[in-house]
Design an enzyme around this catalytic site. Structure first.
Site, PDB file in Angstrom:
ATOM      1  N   ARG A  39       0.845  -1.198   0.000  1.00 61.14           N
ATOM      2  CA  ARG A  39       0.000   0.000   0.000  1.00 61.14           C
ATOM      3  C   ARG A  39       0.881   1.248   0.000  1.00 61.14           C
ATOM      4  NH1 ARG A  39      -5.174   1.521  -1.236  1.00 61.14           N
ATOM      5  NH2 ARG A  39      -6.241   2.669   0.418  1.00 61.14           N
ATOM      6  N   THR A  87      -9.310   0.279 -10.228  1.00 61.37           N
ATOM      7  CA  THR A  87      -8.457  -0.781  -9.651  1.00 61.37           C
ATOM      8  C   THR A  87      -8.442  -1.992 -10.574  1.00 61.37           C
ATOM      9  OG1 THR A  87      -8.871  -0.124  -7.370  1.00 61.37           O
ATOM     10  CG2 THR A  87      -8.158  -2.350  -7.644  1.00 61.37           C
ATOM     11  N   GLU A 119      -3.674   7.763  -4.071  1.00 65.53           N
ATOM     12  CA  GLU A 119      -4.135   6.836  -3.028  1.00 65.53           C
ATOM     13  C   GLU A 119      -4.427   7.517  -1.694  1.00 65.53           C
ATOM     14  OE1 GLU A 119      -5.618   3.526  -3.470  1.00 65.53           O
ATOM     15  OE2 GLU A 119      -3.814   3.532  -4.685  1.00 65.53           O
ATOM     16  N   SER A 135      -7.851   0.746   3.007  1.00 62.78           N
ATOM     17  CA  SER A 135      -8.291   0.256   1.702  1.00 62.78           C
ATOM     18  C   SER A 135      -9.473  -0.677   1.866  1.00 62.78           C
ATOM     19  CB  SER A 135      -7.139  -0.498   1.038  1.00 62.78           C
ATOM     20  OG  SER A 135      -7.597  -1.191  -0.108  1.00 62.78           O
ATOM     21  N   SER A 136     -10.132  -0.929   0.746  1.00 58.27           N
ATOM     22  CA  SER A 136     -11.185  -1.943   0.717  1.00 58.27           C
ATOM     23  C   SER A 136     -10.748  -3.174  -0.068  1.00 58.27           C
ATOM     24  CB  SER A 136     -12.431  -1.369   0.050  1.00 58.27           C
ATOM     25  OG  SER A 136     -12.868  -0.246   0.748  1.00 58.27           O
ATOM     26  N   GLY A 139     -13.275  -1.792  -7.394  1.00 60.41           N
ATOM     27  CA  GLY A 139     -14.587  -1.198  -7.120  1.00 60.41           C
ATOM     28  C   GLY A 139     -14.654  -0.360  -5.865  1.00 60.41           C
TER      29      GLY A 139
HETATM   30  N1  GLU Z   1      -8.362   2.981  -3.489  1.00 62.37           N
HETATM   31  C1  GLU Z   1      -9.387   2.005  -3.282  1.00 62.37           C
HETATM   32  C2  GLU Z   1      -9.058   1.118  -2.109  1.00 62.37           C
HETATM   33  O1  GLU Z   1      -7.941   0.895  -1.833  1.00 62.37           O
HETATM   34  C3  GLU Z   1      -9.585   1.145  -4.464  1.00 62.37           C
HETATM   35  C4  GLU Z   1      -9.931   1.971  -5.637  1.00 62.37           C
HETATM   36  C5  GLU Z   1     -11.062   1.457  -6.390  1.00 62.37           C
HETATM   37  O2  GLU Z   1     -11.187   0.260  -6.597  1.00 62.37           O
HETATM   38  O3  GLU Z   1     -11.843   2.287  -6.825  1.00 62.37           O
HETATM   39  O4  GLU Z   1      -9.930   0.632  -1.474  1.00 62.37           O
END
Ligand code: GLU
Length: 593
Positions: free
Chosen positions: A103, A404, A443, A470-471, A491
């Protein structure tokens, strides 16, 4: 996705190895059945690159890095040297699941008010923060490639970068997806000379069918191949990145207008030099006798997927009643997002993470769910110190995101790689590093700009060197100690619900894996309205509305997953999206049908 002509796969083959290329790769569709290892990505060129490595004796890590560096060329708005992400790896020999946290990290000088405008004391608008030097964190991509190969790979990074550099030189055909991603970013890209030069020929998005080349990126890849990743974290490539952050290459002759000032960032060479990947233990939980492994903090993906599965397991809806299964899935998601918002950030204690992923906590939260009536959203987070059923009431804002990419790889030895990486938004902060051919991430906008938890502490505020929550949810499921499923998706925050919904489709509703991916999606992230794809809304909307669920505006597509199922005797089903994002590409070393 970009279509990989059979010819290009063969060319890639011969670039990779000295020996004559094997039989050319068949056209890669969204699903492949076979054995001997396989790969699924959003893009046929990347899948072809990974498959080629597998066919010529490379292992899953080698193939995953080959695909990742190729995605840096063919999916430049989500991948590349300035990206970051999370890798979950099943090591077949050691029967062990490990992770890499690649990350992005914030600058050492970052404070909790980093995204607050000093002039008016208010948080920046999202786009104002995004298209600025402030949003870029130290990228973890190269350190991830390097660490993965050194620990588990058999190929050198240099050997995997060179064929990808050849793709950058040769170029690829612009398709509708690529053109759309540029069009959606016209005003942001149009502010920077370097981005305009690469992606706005004649001041417009490139035409569909034209060839997109990137000789600067090819040179960057070759320099890294020749000099190692020190050329990035300590050397001239990093210096160019820092210069771009501190002095954005704003054009005197922009395309379109941008409504915000373009602010410089504060990232330094010291920040780059200080960057290290982390290797936290994976999150792990049980679901109906299966072991579910995921990514720990700073991703919330692992604990969130575990918590929601535990709630589902505790609520235990009958598989025969699809409405009840979906109702429980949506309620479990809302409860999980409330807890995620309250408790999960880069520095959440291991005890809290363990509790959130425990069966006991799942049961404490599941008791909120009424099979006959949906809860009013948003729901409140549970009290982590309470032991009974936890209450429901507050107001929280869910976060969101779009871009992503995700890859799933296995090899003939049984190793499995699940890997999600990103620049955050499509096109990151909008800036191509001049002369280097890659885009910067945004990010750091994954931090909360201001406290979101009322009087309770917010776990996801910026801080010195901190990594934003993050997700991303790369997930590997073991059955009887052996890989059974691997999956992940892009997503934004809907990554968590997409991974969860595919697991529910496969494990609770019993759909075959390709159908579990293709099925229409819905995402409930603790907001008043469910975000659904139109097909989901049409099919299940009436029954769910009758239970009290509300729908927000529909979303054309949620996620773009890749996945793999391990079927015994080395058999695999490699699956990518049949339709979303233009469809993905799966391939196996020995196809069976
Ligand atoms: N930055 C997002 C995350 O780390 C992911 C970005 C996305 O998939 O739109 O959760």
């Amino acid at each position: 996705m970009r279509i990989l002509p059979v010819l290009a796969a063969a060319t890639l083959s011969s670039a990779l190895i000295a020996a004559p290329a094997a039989a050319s790769t068949p056209v890669l569709g969204p699903t492949a059945y076979g054995y001997g290892g396989g790969i699924a990505t959003v893009d046929a060129t990347a899948t072809g690159a990974g498959l080629d490595v597998l066919r010529h004796g490379g292992n899953a890590i080698d193939a995953a890095v080959a695909a990742a560096v190729t995605l840096g060329v063919t999916e430049p708005f989500v991948a590349g040297p300035a990206s970051g992400g999370f890798l979950v790896y099943y090591d077949a020999k050691r029967h062990r699941v490990s992770t890499i946290d690649g990350r992005e990290a914030g600058p050492a000088t970052m404070t909790p008010t980093y995204f607050i405008d000093p002039v008016d004391g208010l948080p920046y608008d999202f786009q104002e923060a995004r298209v600025s030097g402030l949003s870029t964190g130290v990228p973890g991509a190269l350190a991830t490639w390097d660490t993965a190969l050194r620990q588990w790979g058999t190929r050198s990074l240099a050997g995997l970068l060179r064929p990808a550099a050849a793709v950058a030189d040769r170029g690829f055909t612009v398709d509708a997806q690529f053109q759309q991603q540029v069009s959606d970013n016209l005003a942001a890209f149009g502010q920077f000379d370097s981005t305009k030069a690469l992606y706005l020929p004649g001041g417009r998005p490139p035409a569909i069918g034209t060839t997109q080349r990137n000789p600067d990126l090819a040179r960057t890849y070759r320099q890294i191949a020749a000099q190692g990743i020190g050329s990035f974290y300590l050397g001239p490539i990093g210096a160019d990145l820092v210069k771009t952050v501190q002095h954005p290459p704003v054009s005197a002759d922009p395309v379109g207008t941008w409504p915000y000032p373009i602010r410089p960032g504060v990232l330094t060479m010291d920040d780059l030099a200080a960057y290290r990947v982390r290797q936290p233990g994976p999150t792990v939980s049980d679901f109906r006798g299966l072991k579910v492994y995921g990514m720990s903090t700073p991703s919330s993906g692992g604990t969130a997927v575990s918590e929601a599965l535990n709630i589902l397991e505790s609520a235990n809806p009958s598989a025969a009643d699809v409405t009840q299964v979906l109702h429980t899935y949506l309620e479990a998601s809302a409860l999980t997002f409330a807890d995620r918002g309250r408790y999960v950030g880069a520095y959440t204690s291991p005890e809290v993470l363990k509790k959130l992923a425990s069966d006991r906590w799942g049961a404490q939260r599941a008791c909120q769910i009424n099979p006959a009536a949906a809860m009013t959203k948003p729901v409140a987070p549970g009290d982590i110190n309470a032991s009974g059923c936890t209450p429901t009431a507050a107001t929280l804002t869910p976060d969101n995101g779009l871009s992503t990419t995700n890859i799933t790889v296995s090899d003939r030895w049984g190793n499995v790689v699940e890997w999600t990486f990103t620049l955050e938004q499509f096109g990151g902060n909008g800036m191509v590093v001049p002369g280097r051919g890659f885009m910067l991430n945004n990010e750091l906008t994954d931090f909360n700009f201001a406290p979101t938890q009322g009087t309770a502490p917010d776990p996801n505020l910026p801080g010195p060197g901190k990594r934003p929550r993050s997700s991303m949810s790369p997930t590997i499921v073991l059955k009887g100690g052996k890989p059974f499923l691997a999956l992940g998706s892009p997503g934004g925050a809907s990554i968590i619900t997409t991974v969860l919904q595919i697991l529910v489709n496969r494990l609770v509703l019993g759909m075959p894996l390709p159908d579990a991916l293709a099925a229409p999606r819905a995402s409930q992230r603790n907001s008043a309205g469910i975000q659904a794809e139109p097909a989901f809304h049409t099919q299940y909307g009436p029954a769910l509305t009758a239970l009290g669920h509300s729908f927000g505006p529909d979303m054309a597509q949620i996620g773009a997953a890749t996945a793999m199922e391990f079927t015994g005797y080395g058999g695999i089903i490699a699956s990518a999206e049949p339709v979303r994002r233009g469809g993905g590409a799966a391939g196996v070393v020995h196809p069976t049908h």
